[in-house]
Design an enzyme around this catalytic site. Structure first.
Site, PDB file in Angstrom:
ATOM      1  N   GLU A 115       1.904  12.082   1.935  1.00  0.00           N
ATOM      2  CA  GLU A 115       1.024  13.052   2.463  1.00  0.00           C
ATOM      3  C   GLU A 115       0.212  12.231   3.369  1.00  0.00           C
ATOM      4  O   GLU A 115       0.087  10.993   3.452  1.00  0.00           O
ATOM      5  CB  GLU A 115       0.238  13.429   0.962  1.00  0.00           C
ATOM      6  CG  GLU A 115      -0.276  12.670   0.341  1.00  0.00           C
ATOM      7  CD  GLU A 115      -1.156  12.029   0.536  1.00  0.00           C
ATOM      8  OE1 GLU A 115      -1.871  12.078   1.233  1.00  0.00           O
ATOM      9  OE2 GLU A 115      -1.526  10.610  -0.075  1.00  0.00           O
ATOM     10  N   ARG A 134      -6.159  13.920   4.519  1.00  0.00           N
ATOM     11  CA  ARG A 134      -7.671  12.794   4.611  1.00  0.00           C
ATOM     12  C   ARG A 134      -9.053  13.360   3.610  1.00  0.00           C
ATOM     13  O   ARG A 134      -9.186  14.292   3.401  1.00  0.00           O
ATOM     14  CB  ARG A 134      -8.503  12.695   6.000  1.00  0.00           C
ATOM     15  CG  ARG A 134      -7.789  11.971   6.684  1.00  0.00           C
ATOM     16  CD  ARG A 134      -8.187  12.388   8.485  1.00  0.00           C
ATOM     17  NE  ARG A 134      -7.917  13.904   8.589  1.00  0.00           N
ATOM     18  CZ  ARG A 134      -8.297  14.401   9.978  1.00  0.00           C
ATOM     19  NH1 ARG A 134      -9.091  13.514  10.673  1.00  0.00           N
ATOM     20  NH2 ARG A 134      -7.917  15.198  10.395  1.00  0.00           N
ATOM     21  N   GLY A 180     -12.562   2.218   3.392  1.00  0.00           N
ATOM     22  CA  GLY A 180     -12.991   1.736   1.877  1.00  0.00           C
ATOM     23  C   GLY A 180     -11.461   2.809   1.705  1.00  0.00           C
ATOM     24  O   GLY A 180     -11.188   3.626   2.845  1.00  0.00           O
ATOM     25  N   CYS A 230      -6.740   5.021   0.130  1.00  0.00           N
ATOM     26  CA  CYS A 230      -5.542   4.426  -0.008  1.00  0.00           C
ATOM     27  C   CYS A 230      -5.358   3.482   1.445  1.00  0.00           C
ATOM     28  O   CYS A 230      -4.737   2.232   0.918  1.00  0.00           O
ATOM     29  CB  CYS A 230      -5.306   5.720   1.563  1.00  0.00           C
ATOM     30  SG  CYS A 230      -4.763   7.407   0.635  1.00  0.00           S
ATOM     31  N   ARG A 250     -14.072   5.394  -4.136  1.00  0.00           N
ATOM     32  CA  ARG A 250     -13.130   4.185  -4.423  1.00  0.00           C
ATOM     33  C   ARG A 250     -13.188   3.061  -3.225  1.00  0.00           C
ATOM     34  O   ARG A 250     -12.959   3.083  -1.789  1.00  0.00           O
ATOM     35  CB  ARG A 250     -12.089   4.081  -4.290  1.00  0.00           C
ATOM     36  CG  ARG A 250     -11.567   5.138  -5.937  1.00  0.00           C
ATOM     37  CD  ARG A 250     -10.117   5.847  -6.348  1.00  0.00           C
ATOM     38  NE  ARG A 250     -10.052   7.054  -5.490  1.00  0.00           N
ATOM     39  CZ  ARG A 250      -8.673   7.147  -6.026  1.00  0.00           C
ATOM     40  NH1 ARG A 250      -7.856   7.558  -6.555  1.00  0.00           N
ATOM     41  NH2 ARG A 250      -9.069   8.932  -4.952  1.00  0.00           N
TER      42      ARG A 250
HETATM   43  C1  UDX Z   1      -6.996   7.641   4.854  1.00  0.00           C
HETATM   44  C2  UDX Z   1      -5.668   8.201   6.172  1.00  0.00           C
HETATM   45  O1  UDX Z   1      -6.136   8.918   7.125  1.00  0.00           O
HETATM   46  C3  UDX Z   1      -5.157   9.547   5.310  1.00  0.00           C
HETATM   47  O2  UDX Z   1      -3.792   9.787   5.977  1.00  0.00           O
HETATM   48  C4  UDX Z   1      -3.724   9.071   3.967  1.00  0.00           C
HETATM   49  O3  UDX Z   1      -2.792   9.735   3.861  1.00  0.00           O
HETATM   50  C5  UDX Z   1      -5.395   8.606   3.015  1.00  0.00           C
HETATM   51  O4  UDX Z   1      -5.898   8.044   3.646  1.00  0.00           O
HETATM   52  P1  UDX Z   1      -9.123   8.550   3.932  1.00  0.00           P
HETATM   53  O5  UDX Z   1      -8.733   7.660   3.149  1.00  0.00           O
HETATM   54  O6  UDX Z   1      -9.210   9.985   2.875  1.00  0.00           O
HETATM   55  O7  UDX Z   1      -7.154   8.902   4.684  1.00  0.00           O
HETATM   56  O8  UDX Z   1     -10.010   8.483   4.974  1.00  0.00           O
HETATM   57  P2  UDX Z   1      -9.867   7.952   6.410  1.00  0.00           P
HETATM   58  O9  UDX Z   1     -10.808   9.488   7.462  1.00  0.00           O
HETATM   59  O10 UDX Z   1      -8.586   8.093   6.967  1.00  0.00           O
HETATM   60  O11 UDX Z   1     -10.968   6.647   6.685  1.00  0.00           O
HETATM   61  C6  UDX Z   1     -10.628   6.082   5.475  1.00  0.00           C
HETATM   62  C7  UDX Z   1     -11.312   4.423   6.015  1.00  0.00           C
HETATM   63  O12 UDX Z   1     -11.852   4.438   7.567  1.00  0.00           O
HETATM   64  C8  UDX Z   1     -13.113   4.877   5.543  1.00  0.00           C
HETATM   65  O13 UDX Z   1     -13.651   4.568   5.276  1.00  0.00           O
HETATM   66  C9  UDX Z   1     -13.692   5.263   6.501  1.00  0.00           C
HETATM   67  O14 UDX Z   1     -15.330   5.313   6.750  1.00  0.00           O
HETATM   68  C10 UDX Z   1     -13.016   4.409   7.721  1.00  0.00           C
HETATM   69  N1  UDX Z   1     -13.502   4.686   9.446  1.00  0.00           N
HETATM   70  C11 UDX Z   1     -12.960   5.890   9.250  1.00  0.00           C
HETATM   71  C12 UDX Z   1     -14.440   3.852  10.156  1.00  0.00           C
HETATM   72  O15 UDX Z   1     -14.929   2.782  10.026  1.00  0.00           O
HETATM   73  N2  UDX Z   1     -13.829   4.659  11.393  1.00  0.00           N
HETATM   74  C13 UDX Z   1     -13.224   5.327  11.619  1.00  0.00           C
HETATM   75  O16 UDX Z   1     -13.558   5.645  13.187  1.00  0.00           O
HETATM   76  C14 UDX Z   1     -12.590   5.962  11.174  1.00  0.00           C
END
Ligand code: UDX
Length: 441
Positions: free
Chosen positions: A151, A154, A260, A263, A331
């Site tokens: 999957e 997000r 963080g 994932c 997490r």
């Molecule tokens: C991520 C992947 O995007 C998703 O495809 C996978 O299935 C699970 O992991 P998620 O952890 O829900 O999803 O969040 P995401 O929006 O991707 O952000 C991950 C981290 O990166 C967060 O801590 C967010 O704050 C940080 N982030 C994201 C940034 O610091 N800057 C950005 O431009 C984007």
């Protein structure tokens, strides 16, 4: 078609509810009695946009069921998704597959008629093949195939991401399994999203490669932001400037306190372990892991420096605790590194988050809880913006400043622009830009 989903966590719930929305008869299985009972009573244990309604509507329509009875759920199911968690294993940072193999064993015992057993959880390359061998050994008589179907959801937009994905990745060995998966994802294929059919290993690697690459962009932009702070330049403009290059693009270039969530931290670590064990060390990903861990550990030093060298006896309002906006997930959230370090340095921390509840997080011992951003800032010596919740983007800055002991803002998400701040009494520190003092306004 009857479908079983093993694990009613984040991935299992979203997948189960969306598959029910396509009209399939879905049984979500979990061993947590309290969770199953709550779901059957219409209470959704996680904060996720649109999920509550989807669960409610499909449960009412009789297409979505929650149960502890794995055997009954798997029996005669054409597809069985494994969506249990694969946490970081203590000690070696690999993905812990104990729950996956346990689920595979229970599924093996329950198989009754042809089923495709599908890994939805993020699992290291080689897992689908291991599950196939495990089930074959435990149930030589069973009629089944295995598929790897990672999957890409997000948190915060998981329902939308499931229903309107950029692509669906399906690793299979057999035509028969392919046809079952094709049928399941037909409603998505109709939206124009490509279904990528491939082998087990490629499917499993695609998931880690996507998360590893995105995490690498974040580590890159964060270190570039640090460089801007030292040599001048505005990271927002630099990011925009590189993002207009079509080969780079604008996404995942927002600097911040470090990534963080459930994932990126876990999957980058697991990818590094897999590569090391395979004799093909992924030094680039290892550097990403190191840089991000260090960034979060150094947050309190960063904040202390911004506050003139000491936080002792300072009242510090922290706005936002979740690892990102629109989720209650803590997490690997930067707050878990920053807040204990601030309290250890004798700061008085007062926290506010629109959805995270104070109960039970030991890292937050001694923290005072406020009911709004304004209440948190009252009498504070500084306010730290830690999560990019929309409600923090439009704060009444004059009102906020007035209620504080010292109008200092540390914006670790760059929610405000220097032009916004120039009109206020705030001394302002952000990421990858020069600090602004009230005197320079
Ligand atoms: C991520 C992947 O995007 C998703 O495809 C996978 O299935 C699970 O992991 P998620 O952890 O829900 O999803 O969040 P995401 O929006 O991707 O952000 C991950 C981290 O990166 C967060 O801590 C967010 O704050 C940080 N982030 C994201 C940034 O610091 N800057 C950005 O431009 C984007």
């Amino acid at each position: 078609m009857k479908i079983a989903v093993i694990g009613a966590g984040y991935v299992g719930l979203v997948s189960g509810a969306c598959l029910a929305q396509f009209g399939f008869d879905v049984f979500c299985v979990d061993h947590d009695a309290a969770k199953v009972e709550a779901l059957n009573a219409g209470r959704v244990p996680i904060h996720e946009a649109g999920l509550g309604k989807l669960i409610h509507d499909n449960a009412r329509a009789g297409r979505l069921h929650f149960t502890m009875d794995l055997k009954a759920a798997v029996s005669k199911a054409e597809a069985v998704f494994i969506a249990v968690s694969t946490p970081t294993r203590r000690g070696d940072d690999a993905a812990d597959l104990a729950y996956v193999h346990q689920a595979a064993s229970q599924i093996a015992a329950a198989l009754d008629g042809y089923s495709v057993i599908i890994t939805k959880s993020t699992v290291p390359v080689g897992t689908a093949r291991k599950i196939k061998a495990q089930i074959t050994a435990e149930r030589p008589d069973a009629d089944f195939d295995v598929a790897a179907n990672p999957e890409f959801l997000r948190e915060g937009s998981a329902v939308d991401d499931f229903l309107k994905p950029d692509r669906v990745v399906i690793g299979t060995e057999k035509k028969r399994a392919q046809e079952v998966l094709r049928k399941i994802y037909q409603p998505i294929a109709m939206t124009g999203a490509p279904l990528i059919f491939t082998d087990f290993e490629s499917a499993e690697l695609i998931k880690y490669a996507a998360n590893g690459y995105l995490a690498m962009r974040l580590a890159f932009i964060n270190q570039l932001a640090d460089l801007c702070e030292e040599v001048g330049g505005d990271i927002a403009v630099v990011a925009k400037g590189i993002g207009h290059d079509k080969r780079i693009g604008h996404h995942y270039l927002q600097p911040g306190p470090g990534f963080g969530g459930s994932c990126f931290p876990k999957d980058t670590k697991a990818l590094a372990v897999t590569a090391r064990e395979a004799g093909a060390p992924f030094s680039l990903i290892e550097a990403v892991v190191k840089a991000n861990d260090k960034r979060k550990l150094d947050l309190s030093t960063r904040v202390t420096r911004m506050l003139g060298g000491s936080v002792a006896d300072k009242r510090i309002a922290v706005l936002g605790l979740a690892f990102k906006a629109d989720t209650d997930d803590m997490r690997d959230a930067p707050a878990l590194d920053l807040i204990p370090a601030l309290t250890a340095a004798k700061a008085q921390v007062v926290a506010y988050d629109p959805v995270v509840k104070p109960n039970g997080v030991s890292a937050f011992e001694g923290v005072e809880w406020a009911k709004s951003a304004y209440a948190a800032a009252k009498g504070a010596d500084a306010v730290i913006l830690l999560t990019e919740w929309n409600e923090f983007r439009g704060l009444d800055l004059a009102k906020l400043a007035k209620s504080m002991r010292a109008a200092v803002m540390i914006d670790l998400r760059n929610l405000y622009s220097p032009t916004d701040i120039a009109k206020t009494p705030f001394a302002y520190h952000s990421i990858g830009r020069q600090a602004m003092g009230p005197s320079s306004n």
